[in-house]
Design a protein around this motif. Structure first.
Motif, short mmCIF file in Angstrom:
data_model
loop_
_atom_site.label_atom_id
_atom_site.label_comp_id
_atom_site.label_asym_id
_atom_site.label_seq_id
_atom_site.Cartn_x
_atom_site.Cartn_y
_atom_site.Cartn_z
N THR A 254 33.03 37.46 45.58
CA THR A 254 32.64 38.22 44.40
C THR A 254 31.23 38.56 44.06
OG1 THR A 254 34.32 36.87 42.84
CG2 THR A 254 32.32 37.63 41.70
N SER B 263 39.61 42.18 38.19
CA SER B 263 40.23 41.69 39.43
C SER B 263 39.30 41.65 40.53
CB SER B 263 41.33 42.60 39.84
OG SER B 263 42.61 42.78 38.90
N GLY C 83 36.05 32.76 47.31
CA GLY C 83 36.02 33.64 46.20
C GLY C 83 34.51 34.14 45.68
N TYR D 197 37.49 38.30 39.89
CA TYR D 197 38.45 37.28 39.75
C TYR D 197 38.32 36.78 38.21
CZ TYR D 197 41.46 34.75 43.17
OH TYR D 197 42.63 34.22 43.83
N SER E 78 43.31 42.36 48.56
CA SER E 78 44.03 41.32 48.27
C SER E 78 44.22 41.12 46.85
CB SER E 78 43.60 39.94 48.86
OG SER E 78 42.10 39.96 48.26
N ARG E 79 43.49 40.78 46.02
CA ARG E 79 43.77 40.63 44.79
C ARG E 79 43.61 42.00 43.91
NH1 ARG E 79 43.53 36.68 41.02
NH2 ARG E 79 42.84 37.19 38.75
N CYS E 80 42.86 42.83 44.18
CA CYS E 80 42.89 43.97 43.44
C CYS E 80 44.33 44.84 43.84
CB CYS E 80 41.60 44.99 43.87
SG CYS E 80 40.15 44.49 43.26
N ARG F 34 38.55 41.83 49.02
CA ARG F 34 38.73 41.61 47.61
C ARG F 34 39.68 42.76 47.17
NH1 ARG F 34 36.58 38.35 43.90
NH2 ARG F 34 36.84 37.03 45.54
N ASP G 155 46.78 43.31 44.93
CA ASP G 155 48.30 42.46 44.26
C ASP G 155 48.31 42.63 42.80
OD1 ASP G 155 48.51 41.63 46.82
OD2 ASP G 155 47.57 39.69 46.38
N ALA G 156 47.05 43.03 41.94
CA ALA G 156 47.25 43.43 40.67
C ALA G 156 47.43 44.71 40.39
CB ALA G 156 45.80 42.90 40.06
#
Length: 321
Positions: free
Chosen positions: A256, A190, A252, A193, A295-297, A292, A299-300
């Motif tokens: 990353t 995550s 992104g 990405y 948000s993405r981590c 990151r 959300d996952a």
């Protein structure tokens, strides 16, 4: 009319190399977009390397090499695609930074793996604006994507010298990164990405314990492309992180890269016990890494609110772009 004006003119076109094809060859009227020589790009210049990627002064490399996989819709001719990449997009970077190779796992109307020379962290950061232009302006305009199909990844090669001054320090830090990548596998995917397609970057189940990582023979590691970490080139001076996904846009890509930079620095000082703690691993990260994580981590489901709150208290701001 002058005599020399009657001579037929030749045109040399770029084309994508075959998979793992040599980088310094050419054919009549077609030039492989390969490196003209091995180079080490530092913050504002490059140092020429020998055929074994050694510096003339004998100092170790402390850099990163990227393998950016791309798929294109709309340009269905591989030579034209190579020309667009070489003569339009890559012109915003220093000469000889990129080469192109074919990768059979990629789709689209045409595709290419864009492989860089070795670059320091400072060089990458100094050229974030060029990467922004590549990802956010040119890629959309030419129908190029690194994330649309889920096939693309972005492998990151890291010089052993990034992990410490001595061989002992380097190996200890690399072992900790191996442990973090497998112990916190979903979080690392995550974080960089990687989507649901993890066939080419699977968790290495034999290295999910500290004991296994401490005792691993780094010179004789499993070399399957299916592993999240590749040590095939460790004896020559680098490791490869294969769990990094294809990046959707510049934001992104930048976040990353900042996550990878943070992990490389963190494993040099983390204790083994701290490698189990998400809060300890990301303590002192910058705002791009924290973004990151939240948000993405988040959300996952790979990080909790309490972990995020603890990390937020330690964030150090860096204005990079």
């Amino acid at each position: 009319m002058r005599k020399d004006a009657k001579a037929p003119k030749t045109t040399t076109l770029n084309r994508v190399q075959g998979y793992h094809e040599g980088g310094f060859t050419s054919q009549t009227n077609y030039a492989f977009l390969g490196f003209t020589s091995n180079k080490y790009f530092t913050s504002d210049r490059f140092i020429k390397l020998d055929q074994h990627f050694n510096r003339p002064d004998g100092k170790p490399l402390k850099g990163f090499g990227l393998e950016i996989e791309t798929e294109c819709r709309g340009l269905n001719n591989a030579t034209v695609y190579a020309e667009v990449l070489a003569n339009i997009i890559f012109k915003h970077f220093p000469d000889d930074l990129f080469k192109l190779q074919h990768d059979g796992s990629l789709g689209g109307d045409t595709s290419a793996e864009c492989i860089t020379q070795v670059m320091t962290r400072e060089f990458i950061r100094n050229h974030y604006q060029s990467f922004r232009l590549m990802y956010d302006t040119y890629f959309p305009a030419f129908g190029i994507s690194c994330s649309r199909s889920g096939n693309c990844g972005m492998h990151v090669n890291i010089s052993n010298g990034c992990f410490g001054r001595s061989q002992s320090a380097q190996e200890t830090a690399i072992r900790k990164l191996l442990y973090i990548a497998n112990k916190h596998y979903n979080l690392c995917c995550s974080l960089t990405y990687r989507g649901s397609n993890r066939h080419y970057c699977a968790r290495m189940l034999q290295f999910t314990t500290q004991e296994a990582c401490k005792n691993a023979d780094l010179n004789n590691m499993p070399s399957s492309h299916g592993n999240c970490c590749n040590f095939s080139h460790f004896p020559e001076g680098r490791i490869e992180l294969r769990f990094v996904g294809g990046q959707r846009n510049f934001g992104g890509f930048r976040n990353t890269m900042e996550c990878i930079f943070h992990l490389v620095e963190a494993v040099k000082t983390l204790t083994w016990a701290e490698c189990d703690s998400v809060e300890a691993i990301f303590a002192g990260c910058n705002q791009y890494v924290y973004d990151r994580l939240r948000s993405r981590c988040k959300d996952a489901g790979d990080i909790t609110d309490s972990q995020l709150a603890a990390i937020r208290e330690t964030v150090k701001r860096e204005e990079l772009v």
